[in-house]
Motif scaffolding. Structure first.
Motif, PDB file in Angstrom:
ATOM      1  N   ALA A  79       0.886  -1.241  -0.086  1.00 56.19           N
ATOM      2  CA  ALA A  79      -0.116   0.057   0.068  1.00 56.19           C
ATOM      3  C   ALA A  79       0.844   1.215   0.148  1.00 56.19           C
ATOM      4  O   ALA A  79       2.091   1.275   0.756  1.00 56.19           O
ATOM      5  CB  ALA A  79      -0.931  -0.043   1.306  1.00 56.19           C
ATOM      6  N   HIS A  80       0.286   2.265  -0.593  1.00 61.56           N
ATOM      7  CA  HIS A  80       1.114   3.674  -0.699  1.00 61.56           C
ATOM      8  C   HIS A  80       0.703   4.380   0.468  1.00 61.56           C
ATOM      9  O   HIS A  80       1.357   5.087   1.002  1.00 61.56           O
ATOM     10  CB  HIS A  80       0.459   4.664  -2.089  1.00 61.56           C
ATOM     11  N   SER A  81      -0.567   4.285   0.960  1.00 56.37           N
ATOM     12  CA  SER A  81      -0.917   4.878   2.256  1.00 56.37           C
ATOM     13  C   SER A  81      -1.761   3.577   3.233  1.00 56.37           C
ATOM     14  O   SER A  81      -2.263   2.825   2.677  1.00 56.37           O
ATOM     15  CB  SER A  81      -1.836   6.038   1.986  1.00 56.37           C
ATOM     16  N   VAL A  82      -1.512   3.994   4.278  1.00 52.94           N
ATOM     17  CA  VAL A  82      -2.553   3.028   5.219  1.00 52.94           C
ATOM     18  C   VAL A  82      -3.139   3.847   6.390  1.00 52.94           C
ATOM     19  O   VAL A  82      -2.555   4.835   6.883  1.00 52.94           O
ATOM     20  CB  VAL A  82      -1.241   2.100   6.189  1.00 52.94           C
ATOM     21  N   ILE A  83      -4.369   3.634   6.439  1.00 52.78           N
ATOM     22  CA  ILE A  83      -5.358   4.299   7.650  1.00 52.78           C
ATOM     23  C   ILE A  83      -5.571   3.158   8.887  1.00 52.78           C
ATOM     24  O   ILE A  83      -6.106   2.231   8.355  1.00 52.78           O
ATOM     25  CB  ILE A  83      -6.419   4.655   7.134  1.00 52.78           C
ATOM     26  N   ILE A  84      -5.015   3.489   9.871  1.00 56.09           N
ATOM     27  CA  ILE A  84      -5.474   2.420  10.749  1.00 56.09           C
ATOM     28  C   ILE A  84      -6.557   3.024  11.642  1.00 56.09           C
ATOM     29  O   ILE A  84      -6.732   4.211  12.253  1.00 56.09           O
ATOM     30  CB  ILE A  84      -4.138   2.508  11.959  1.00 56.09           C
ATOM     31  N   SER A  85      -7.562   2.145  11.708  1.00 55.32           N
ATOM     32  CA  SER A  85      -8.969   2.408  12.722  1.00 55.32           C
ATOM     33  C   SER A  85      -9.115   0.987  13.267  1.00 55.32           C
ATOM     34  O   SER A  85     -10.213   0.354  13.106  1.00 55.32           O
ATOM     35  CB  SER A  85      -9.919   2.588  11.704  1.00 55.32           C
ATOM     36  N   THR A  86      -8.362   0.639  14.141  1.00 52.13           N
ATOM     37  CA  THR A  86      -8.375  -0.909  14.641  1.00 52.13           C
ATOM     38  C   THR A  86      -9.175  -0.787  16.082  1.00 52.13           C
ATOM     39  O   THR A  86      -9.306  -1.822  16.524  1.00 52.13           O
ATOM     40  CB  THR A  86      -7.059  -1.641  14.895  1.00 52.13           C
ATOM     41  N   GLY A  87      -9.362   0.249  16.577  1.00 47.65           N
ATOM     42  CA  GLY A  87     -10.249   0.633  17.538  1.00 47.65           C
ATOM     43  C   GLY A  87      -9.607   0.118  19.090  1.00 47.65           C
ATOM     44  O   GLY A  87      -8.299   0.083  19.032  1.00 47.65           O
ATOM     45  N   ALA A  88     -10.349   0.026  19.960  1.00 43.72           N
ATOM     46  CA  ALA A  88     -10.053  -0.437  21.266  1.00 43.72           C
ATOM     47  C   ALA A  88     -11.064  -1.477  21.813  1.00 43.72           C
ATOM     48  O   ALA A  88     -12.054  -1.449  21.230  1.00 43.72           O
ATOM     49  CB  ALA A  88      -9.996   0.887  22.287  1.00 43.72           C
ATOM     50  N   SER A  89     -10.632  -2.379  22.588  1.00 48.78           N
ATOM     51  CA  SER A  89     -11.560  -3.245  23.218  1.00 48.78           C
ATOM     52  C   SER A  89     -11.726  -2.963  24.706  1.00 48.78           C
ATOM     53  O   SER A  89     -10.576  -2.679  25.339  1.00 48.78           O
ATOM     54  CB  SER A  89     -11.022  -4.766  22.859  1.00 48.78           C
ATOM     55  N   ALA A  90     -13.073  -2.849  25.144  1.00 46.54           N
ATOM     56  CA  ALA A  90     -13.249  -2.817  26.627  1.00 46.54           C
ATOM     57  C   ALA A  90     -12.637  -3.758  27.343  1.00 46.54           C
ATOM     58  O   ALA A  90     -12.688  -5.063  27.011  1.00 46.54           O
ATOM     59  CB  ALA A  90     -14.897  -2.498  27.019  1.00 46.54           C
ATOM     60  N   LYS A  91     -11.898  -3.698  28.366  1.00 44.44           N
ATOM     61  CA  LYS A  91     -11.415  -4.669  29.504  1.00 44.44           C
ATOM     62  C   LYS A  91     -12.732  -5.348  30.163  1.00 44.44           C
ATOM     63  O   LYS A  91     -13.645  -4.407  30.558  1.00 44.44           O
ATOM     64  CB  LYS A  91     -10.435  -4.342  30.267  1.00 44.44           C
ATOM     65  N   TRP A  92     -12.909  -6.393  30.361  1.00 46.37           N
ATOM     66  CA  TRP A  92     -13.952  -6.968  31.243  1.00 46.37           C
ATOM     67  C   TRP A  92     -13.434  -7.879  32.489  1.00 46.37           C
ATOM     68  O   TRP A  92     -12.264  -7.998  32.335  1.00 46.37           O
ATOM     69  CB  TRP A  92     -14.794  -8.160  30.348  1.00 46.37           C
ATOM     70  N   LEU A  93     -14.302  -8.187  33.250  1.00 45.21           N
ATOM     71  CA  LEU A  93     -13.743  -8.943  34.553  1.00 45.21           C
ATOM     72  C   LEU A  93     -13.692 -10.249  33.990  1.00 45.21           C
ATOM     73  O   LEU A  93     -12.558 -10.959  34.984  1.00 45.21           O
ATOM     74  CB  LEU A  93     -14.980  -8.866  35.630  1.00 45.21           C
ATOM     75  N   GLY A  94     -14.252 -10.741  33.162  1.00 48.62           N
ATOM     76  CA  GLY A  94     -14.012 -12.110  32.652  1.00 48.62           C
ATOM     77  C   GLY A  94     -15.086 -13.253  33.406  1.00 48.62           C
ATOM     78  O   GLY A  94     -14.728 -14.434  33.564  1.00 48.62           O
ATOM     79  N   LEU A  95     -16.127 -12.773  33.994  1.00 46.15           N
ATOM     80  CA  LEU A  95     -16.978 -13.705  34.608  1.00 46.15           C
ATOM     81  C   LEU A  95     -17.801 -14.149  33.845  1.00 46.15           C
ATOM     82  O   LEU A  95     -18.310 -13.659  32.645  1.00 46.15           O
ATOM     83  CB  LEU A  95     -17.835 -12.988  35.866  1.00 46.15           C
ATOM     84  N   GLU A  96     -18.413 -15.391  33.934  1.00 43.95           N
ATOM     85  CA  GLU A  96     -19.300 -16.022  32.904  1.00 43.95           C
ATOM     86  C   GLU A  96     -20.624 -15.297  32.869  1.00 43.95           C
ATOM     87  O   GLU A  96     -21.180 -15.069  31.872  1.00 43.95           O
ATOM     88  CB  GLU A  96     -19.540 -17.583  33.370  1.00 43.95           C
ATOM     89  N   SER A  97     -20.880 -14.927  34.163  1.00 43.11           N
ATOM     90  CA  SER A  97     -22.228 -14.125  34.256  1.00 43.11           C
ATOM     91  C   SER A  97     -22.208 -12.894  33.527  1.00 43.11           C
ATOM     92  O   SER A  97     -23.414 -12.173  33.009  1.00 43.11           O
ATOM     93  CB  SER A  97     -22.613 -13.766  35.676  1.00 43.11           C
ATOM     94  N   GLU A  98     -21.005 -12.148  33.543  1.00 44.65           N
ATOM     95  CA  GLU A  98     -21.011 -10.851  32.881  1.00 44.65           C
ATOM     96  C   GLU A  98     -20.860 -11.218  31.320  1.00 44.65           C
ATOM     97  O   GLU A  98     -21.841 -10.500  30.580  1.00 44.65           O
ATOM     98  CB  GLU A  98     -19.569 -10.419  33.231  1.00 44.65           C
ATOM     99  N   GLN A  99     -20.690 -12.291  30.890  1.00 43.92           N
ATOM    100  CA  GLN A  99     -20.658 -12.479  29.303  1.00 43.92           C
ATOM    101  C   GLN A  99     -22.326 -12.570  29.026  1.00 43.92           C
ATOM    102  O   GLN A  99     -22.755 -12.451  28.031  1.00 43.92           O
ATOM    103  CB  GLN A  99     -19.594 -13.728  29.165  1.00 43.92           C
ATOM    104  N   ARG A 100     -22.877 -13.668  29.873  1.00 42.23           N
ATOM    105  CA  ARG A 100     -24.147 -13.974  29.484  1.00 42.23           C
ATOM    106  C   ARG A 100     -25.035 -12.846  29.674  1.00 42.23           C
ATOM    107  O   ARG A 100     -25.987 -13.015  28.992  1.00 42.23           O
ATOM    108  CB  ARG A 100     -24.542 -15.212  30.757  1.00 42.23           C
ATOM    109  N   LEU A 101     -24.984 -11.918  30.345  1.00 41.06           N
ATOM    110  CA  LEU A 101     -25.866 -10.838  30.763  1.00 41.06           C
ATOM    111  C   LEU A 101     -25.355  -9.579  29.625  1.00 41.06           C
ATOM    112  O   LEU A 101     -25.854  -8.585  29.820  1.00 41.06           O
ATOM    113  CB  LEU A 101     -26.055 -10.538  32.015  1.00 41.06           C
ATOM    114  N   MET A 102     -24.497  -9.806  29.015  1.00 38.77           N
ATOM    115  CA  MET A 102     -24.007  -8.809  27.881  1.00 38.77           C
ATOM    116  C   MET A 102     -25.043  -8.123  27.070  1.00 38.77           C
ATOM    117  O   MET A 102     -25.955  -9.067  26.623  1.00 38.77           O
ATOM    118  CB  MET A 102     -22.767  -9.325  26.944  1.00 38.77           C
ATOM    119  N   ASN A 103     -25.263  -6.846  27.091  1.00 38.35           N
ATOM    120  CA  ASN A 103     -26.395  -6.308  26.402  1.00 38.35           C
ATOM    121  C   ASN A 103     -27.765  -6.354  27.281  1.00 38.35           C
ATOM    122  O   ASN A 103     -28.989  -5.983  26.533  1.00 38.35           O
ATOM    123  CB  ASN A 103     -26.420  -6.710  25.082  1.00 38.35           C
TER     124      ASN A 103
END
Ligand code: NDP
Length: 312
Positions: free
Chosen positions: A106-130
């Motif tokens: 590529a002659h030019s590159v645009i980076i828009s890879t974002g960020a990811s929220a950190k989570w506690l890592g609990l099963e219940s947290e994942q299950r009740l997401m949204n």
């Protein structure tokens, strides 16, 4: 052997990446976008988006990203559902490798890879997401107005979001794992001054409670080891974000936390022809609309760069 260099490769497919693609495609730059492993980015795990201008009735996050994609495709963006795993930004022509090992130039590159929220890592947290679990008070707090909510974290984000929630919700339970907060003094003062924020010191979450929606949390005091339950209709996790910038380590200037550093009033990185937009370079605003704004800036910066080099 790689094909001839593309004018513009966009890495990442959130609001920043798609906006960059729309602008780049309309400027005849024939952009190629690599979506990454979470096409659409963080908005794909958001329900209603009510704060993006132009949608008076709100819109679902995934639907919004589908619209962004259609708009980028309408002008000819070449969208590839692949992850970029390695880059070599040293030469005039930038080299990029996909996870399947394809080499892209590529002659030019645009980076828009974002960020990811950190989570506690609990099963219940994942299950009740949204379903009451959220990593964005500004996005989702409104849905719990007048109700009791819980927030985890003790940095500036948690303090800011707790203060924000305190203006909407009847009560905010703030779970802090130590006996002090990491947040700046002024942010802490705002939390302390809010009458409806209760800070639970030395408190860690064992489980987010609820079947179909959040009803509270089971917590433990890590000094006394006493367990208890706290009621809340939402469980906000505000323990930091991690920018997805690992593959640029060694090439691009970044803060200790991994956020890419751009030159003032631009999206230029320390390498000519490489531009950074969205949450990969913004730990302050982190909104879809601000990410889209910097995506637009990155495409305009890339267009000027390619024009000056007489590539387009
Ligand atoms: P930080 O890394 O600063 O803070 C994360 C917080 O989460 C810490 O209090 C940490 O606790 C806590 N935490 C981490 N893991 C866990 C866990 N597993 N369980 C419970 N608590 C946990 O992240 P922020 O997002 O708050 O801030 C990131 C950067 O952005 C900072 O530089 C901040 O200053 C900046 N910022 C600035 C703002 C502003 O100026 N308006 C607004 C928001 C952010 P512990 O302290 O015990 O490690």
């Amino acid at each position: 052997m790689a094909d001839a260099p593309h004018n513009c490769v966009i890495i990442g497919s959130g609001p920043a990446g798609y906006t960059a693609a729309i602008y780049a495609a309309r400027a005849n730059m024939a952009p190629v976008m690599f979506t990454g492993k979470e096409p659409g980015g963080q908005l794909m795990i958001t329900n209603d988006v009510e704060n993006y201008p132009g949608y008076p009735d709100g819109i679902m996050g995934p639907e919004m990203m589908e619209n962004f994609k259609k708009q980028a495709e309408r002008f000819g963006t070449d969208i590839r559902y692949e992850m970029i795993t390695q880059v070599d930004l040293g030469g005039e022509v930038k080299k990029i490798w996909t996870e399947s090992g394809t080499e892209i130039h590529a002659h030019s590159v645009i980076i828009s890879t974002g960020a990811s929220a950190k989570w506690l890592g609990l099963e219940s947290e994942q299950r009740l997401m949204n379903k009451g679990v959220s990593a964005c008070a500004v996005c989702d707090g409104f849905f719990f107005r007048g109700q009791e909510v819980i927030i985890v974290g003790a940095g500036d984000t948690a303090a800011e979001e707790a203060t924000y929630l305190s203006k909407l919700c009847s009560k905010v339970h703030m779970l802090v794992r130590r006996d002090e907060m990491r947040a700046s003094k002024i942010m802490q003062k705002r939390v302390m001054d809010a009458e409806n924020i209760e800070i639970h010191w030395n408190t860690e979450t064992l489980e987010v409670l609820g079947t179909d929606e959040v009803t509270g949390a089971r917590v433990i005091n890590n000094i006394t080891k006493e367990e208890s339950e706290i009621s809340g209709a939402a469980f906000f996790v505000a323990i930091g974000h991690k920018p997805n910038t690992g593959i640029f380590d060694g090439w691009l200037d970044m803060e200790d936390s991994g956020y890419l550093i751009t030159k003032p009033d631009s999206t230029k990185t320390n390498i000519d022809g490489v531009f950074a937009s969205g949450d990969a370079q913004d730990h302050v605003y982190r909104q879809a609309v601000t990410a889209a704004g910097t995506g637009c800036m990155a495409a305009l910066d890339a267009e000027r760069y390619l024009t000056a080099k007489e590539i387009i």
